[in-house]
Structures are given as C-alpha cells and as structure tokens.
Design an enzyme around this catalytic site. Structure first.
Site, PDB file in Angstrom:
ATOM      1  N   HIS A 153       4.098   3.372  -6.428  1.00 20.76           N
ATOM      2  CA  HIS A 153       4.362   4.675  -7.038  1.00 20.76           C
ATOM      3  C   HIS A 153       5.047   4.551  -8.394  1.00 20.76           C
ATOM      4  O   HIS A 153       4.854   5.410  -9.259  1.00 20.76           O
ATOM      5  CB  HIS A 153       5.196   5.542  -6.090  1.00 20.76           C
ATOM      6  CG  HIS A 153       4.392   6.130  -4.979  1.00 20.76           C
ATOM      7  ND1 HIS A 153       4.502   7.456  -4.595  1.00 20.76           N
ATOM      8  CD2 HIS A 153       3.448   5.594  -4.174  1.00 20.76           C
ATOM      9  CE1 HIS A 153       3.655   7.692  -3.610  1.00 20.76           C
ATOM     10  NE2 HIS A 153       3.014   6.568  -3.331  1.00 20.76           N
ATOM     11  N   TRP A 324      -1.108   4.158   9.809  1.00 17.84           N
ATOM     12  CA  TRP A 324      -2.547   4.045   9.621  1.00 17.84           C
ATOM     13  C   TRP A 324      -3.163   3.063  10.612  1.00 17.84           C
ATOM     14  O   TRP A 324      -4.304   3.238  11.028  1.00 17.84           O
ATOM     15  CB  TRP A 324      -2.851   3.556   8.203  1.00 17.84           C
ATOM     16  CG  TRP A 324      -2.695   4.560   7.123  1.00 17.84           C
ATOM     17  CD1 TRP A 324      -3.645   5.446   6.675  1.00 17.84           C
ATOM     18  CD2 TRP A 324      -1.540   4.789   6.306  1.00 17.84           C
ATOM     19  NE1 TRP A 324      -3.148   6.206   5.639  1.00 17.84           N
ATOM     20  CE2 TRP A 324      -1.856   5.821   5.392  1.00 17.84           C
ATOM     21  CE3 TRP A 324      -0.270   4.228   6.255  1.00 17.84           C
ATOM     22  CZ2 TRP A 324      -0.955   6.299   4.443  1.00 17.84           C
ATOM     23  CZ3 TRP A 324       0.634   4.698   5.312  1.00 17.84           C
ATOM     24  CH2 TRP A 324       0.292   5.722   4.424  1.00 17.84           C
TER      25      TRP A 324
END
Length: 432
Positions: A153, A324
């Site tokens: 990020h 995930w």
C-alpha cells in the site's frame, strides 16, 4: 455460484517448520508508554469511540505510531497491560456486534531525513526483522502478511504519468495518507516496526517498510528479492498536494449495489454467476490501478495471486472478513488454485446461515459483499475462506483467467513472477 465444481487438488507445499517465537510486543508497549510520559507536544484532539473491550489498548497504541516518527493521542492513554496486543489479536469479531472504530490525532516531531545508506547495518536489521516475524499475538501467528500489505500500500500509490506516489517517502506516517480507507489497519504494522526503527535510526522508514516485507516473504517460503536501499522519507505532508485518494484498489468499485444485506444474490447475473457490473470493477483494477503504475496483465495476476495468499481481511478494518487461503502465513499458489477449483457463494452481512455452518468469521460487515467457499445447507470440512469481488475478476476476465490458470498449475512460476512484480512495485518512483 460455482466457478468450476472440481475436486480440489491436494496441497503440495510443505508446512513451514515451527520456530521459536520472538515477541516484540513488550518493546512496542514500553515505547508507547515512554512516549506518552515524555512528550510535551500538543495535538489536535479527535474523538475516540468508547469501547469496553480489550481492543482499546491497541487502538490507543496504534494511534501513537501513525504519523511522522510517532504521534501521541491527547486523551489519557490507559496503562498498557502485558497482554494488550495478544488480547486484541485473539478477540474474535462477531458479525452480530458493531466493529470497534477509532480516529486518531497527529503531532509530528523529529522529522525523518535522508539516510546515509553506507552506514545502515542492513544485515543486523534483517536479523531483527526475522526474529520478530513469528508472533502468536497477531492474527495467524505471523507479522509477515500485514508487513507485506504495508509495503504494497505504501508503494501502490505510484502514478507513472505524474511520477508521484510510491514507496519513496513513507507518506503513510502522515494523517492524510494514513486516513485512506484502503489503509485501515496498517497502523498495526507501523506500530510493530517502530521499535526496529528506534533501534536502527539510520534506516529510513521508506526502506524499513519495504525491507520488512522482503524479509517476511523470504521467511515464509516466498521469493527472495534483492533489496535496493536509498528511499528518502518525506519531511512533511506537502507531497500530498499532487496526490489523491483512489489510487489503491477498491474491492467493489462500479459493481451493481445490492438492495439490502438480506439478498446478496440479487446482485448476481443469473446466466453467468458473476456480479452485475463486474466489468467496471475489472476496468478499475486493470486501468485505474495497475496500468496507471505501469503493470501489464500478467504482472497484475502475479501480484494478486502472490500477495493475496497472505493474511486475512478484518471487518473492523476493511469491512470484509476471513482469509483467502487455508494457510495464510506461507507462500503458495493456493489462491489461484482455489479460485478456479472451489465452489464460491456470494454473501453479505445478512447471510446468517454461515453462523450455523461454523463460518461466522466469513460474514462481512453491513454493506459489504464477498464470496465464500460455503454453500447454504451443505456442511463440509473445508477451511473457511473468502474472495473479494476484485479477486474474482481474475476468473471472470478471459485475459486475466489465462494467467490465473498458469499460476494455479505452477507454483514455482508464480513465485518467480510474483517476486519480479513485487520488486518492481516497491521500487516505482524511487529512481533506482
């Protein structure tokens, strides 16, 4: 909905061997306590929600580290118990309860300066980072996933057309970039790294964040990436004049909104099983985010397949919930393989059937949608896993899917391609 209802292949990667956990929790807590006791700087007060929960100590702890070098909340900081981070990490979010929230206040001091890379003890810093990587006080026992996300990020703001953004600068130390909704929760990663920065002040924050991710990848069986130092920290927020929000990927952008949390399936296209408006989301991921930085379709899929094998989503941060993959603390091609081979169902906060099937942790916050590897009324022994809508475009877009299938079948190729793409991502705008 079923992408491809095939029997899942056995996982081929071996589990990481257990290693001695080294805690950085105490040093983080002590630093925060010392900082609060010694700082005379004034700050702009912002309200922090009143929560009777063991999470509060970490919320105040996180607030102390978001800005340049450090920031101190103006409210009275409660004494940090020896188990504050542990309590936070082990407190399960309930989909029936509001998620804890907090806003922070900022007051920078000791502005960072350009590092003299020749005098930085990189080997010692690597060793320090490796020693703290296994930490049972956070999530699934490893800091690697959240440190990888911090590096991603901080780098993913780069814009090739203007040359702005990128890892050079560590702008997330300042309130504007830190407040980007897509950066929610990364104050935790910055807090864990603060003691390392204090111990080795000659390394820039920019370099430390990237190096920490590289060490995390290597420590968890991922690619070994050659580290190039020399990033220079921003000294103030003036850089933001040429920046804006929206450069990081949003999980549901441009997708057709559903009417309420009790009917997520209404936003599905009955003929294809994909979410209505997914093409707009795909354009956002491809053009607005990755093409903007200079990546091609193959690199995009490599980055997502390699990056999203790590960690989990937190409802109190992003609004999405769950991991995930089954093993979110080690590198694998499980994300790619599972996306193709598993059966995925679109859910929202109103899908309470997940609770009865032992998958309450996969129920997102109100107003959020995600896919889960569960089917109503079908009890299974599969681990709880989820996919964001922005993940699923890799299976729905024909070009993306071609690369997805390659990585689902070849873990070594994914490791190699992800390593190259991640190095490129973390060096954008650095002038190397």
């Amino acid at each position: 909905m079923c992408i491809n209802n095939m029997t899942k292949n056995p996982k081929t990667s071996s589990l990481l061997s257990n290693s001695t956990s080294v805690h950085c929790t105490r040093s983080v807590q002590q630093y925060c306590t010392n900082l609060h006791q010694t700082s005379n700087h004034t700050t702009e007060t912002k309200r922090v929600s009143s929560i009777k929960s063991p999470t509060m100590n970490l919320l105040f702890l996180s607030a102390a580290f978001i800005g340049t070098d450090a920031f101190v909340p103006t409210t009275s900081v409660p004494r940090l118990s020896s188990t504050s981070l542990n309590n936070y990490a082990r407190t399960k979010w309930s989909p029936n309860s509001p998620a804890p929230t907090a806003t922070t206040s900022f007051s920078p001091f000791s502005p960072a300066t350009a590092p003299q890379t020749s005098s930085v003890p990189y080997d010692a810093i690597r060793a320090e980072l490796k020693s703290m990587m296994d930490n049972p006080s956070w999530d699934d026992g490893s800091l690697a996933p959240i440190l990888i996300r911090l590096a991603w990020h901080s780098s993913g703001t780069y814009d090739a057309a203007t040359g702005t953004g990128g890892s050079n600068g560590a702008g997330m130390r300042f309130k504007t970039e830190a407040a980007d909704p897509e950066n929610a929760g990364l104050e935790v990663a910055r807090a864990f790294l603060e003691p390392v920065k204090r111990k080795f002040p000659s390394i820039s924050y920019s370099d430390l964040w990237i190096l920490a991710a590289y060490v995390g990848l290597e420590h968890t069986g991922g690619p070994v990436i050659e580290f190039h130092p020399g990033r220079v920290d921003h000294v103030d927020e003036s850089y933001w004049a040429n920046m804006s929000y929206g450069r990081l990927p949003a999980a549901e952008k441009y997708c057709c909104p559903h009417l309420d949390d009790s009917n997520a399936a209404a936003s599905l296209d009955a003929s294809t099983g994909s979410v209505k408006g997914w093409e707009g989301l795909c354009t956002h991921v491809r053009n607005e985010v990755f093409y903007r930085m200079g990546f091609n379709d193959q690199e995009i899929v490599a980055l997502l397949c390699g990056g999203h094998v790590y960690g989990r989503c937190h409802p109190n941060f992003s609004g999405y919930a769950g991991p995930w993959v089954e093993h979110p603390t080690r590198f694998s091609n499980e994300y790619a393989a599972d996306m193709i081979e598993d059966e995925w169902t679109l859910v929202s906060h109103g899908d309470t059937w997940l609770d009865a099937q032992g998958a309450a942790e996969l129920r997102p916050a109100p107003g959020r949608r995600q896919f889960v590897n569960k089917v109503p009324g079908k009890i299974d022994d599969e681990p709880n896993q989820m996919m964001l809508l922005s993940d699923m475009v890799l299976a729905w877009d024909p070009t993306f899917r071609r690369y997805l299938e390659v990585y689902a079948a070849d873990e070594e190729k994914l490791k190699d391609d992800f390593g190259k793409a991640f190095k490129k991502l973390t060096e954008l705008g650095c002038g190397f």
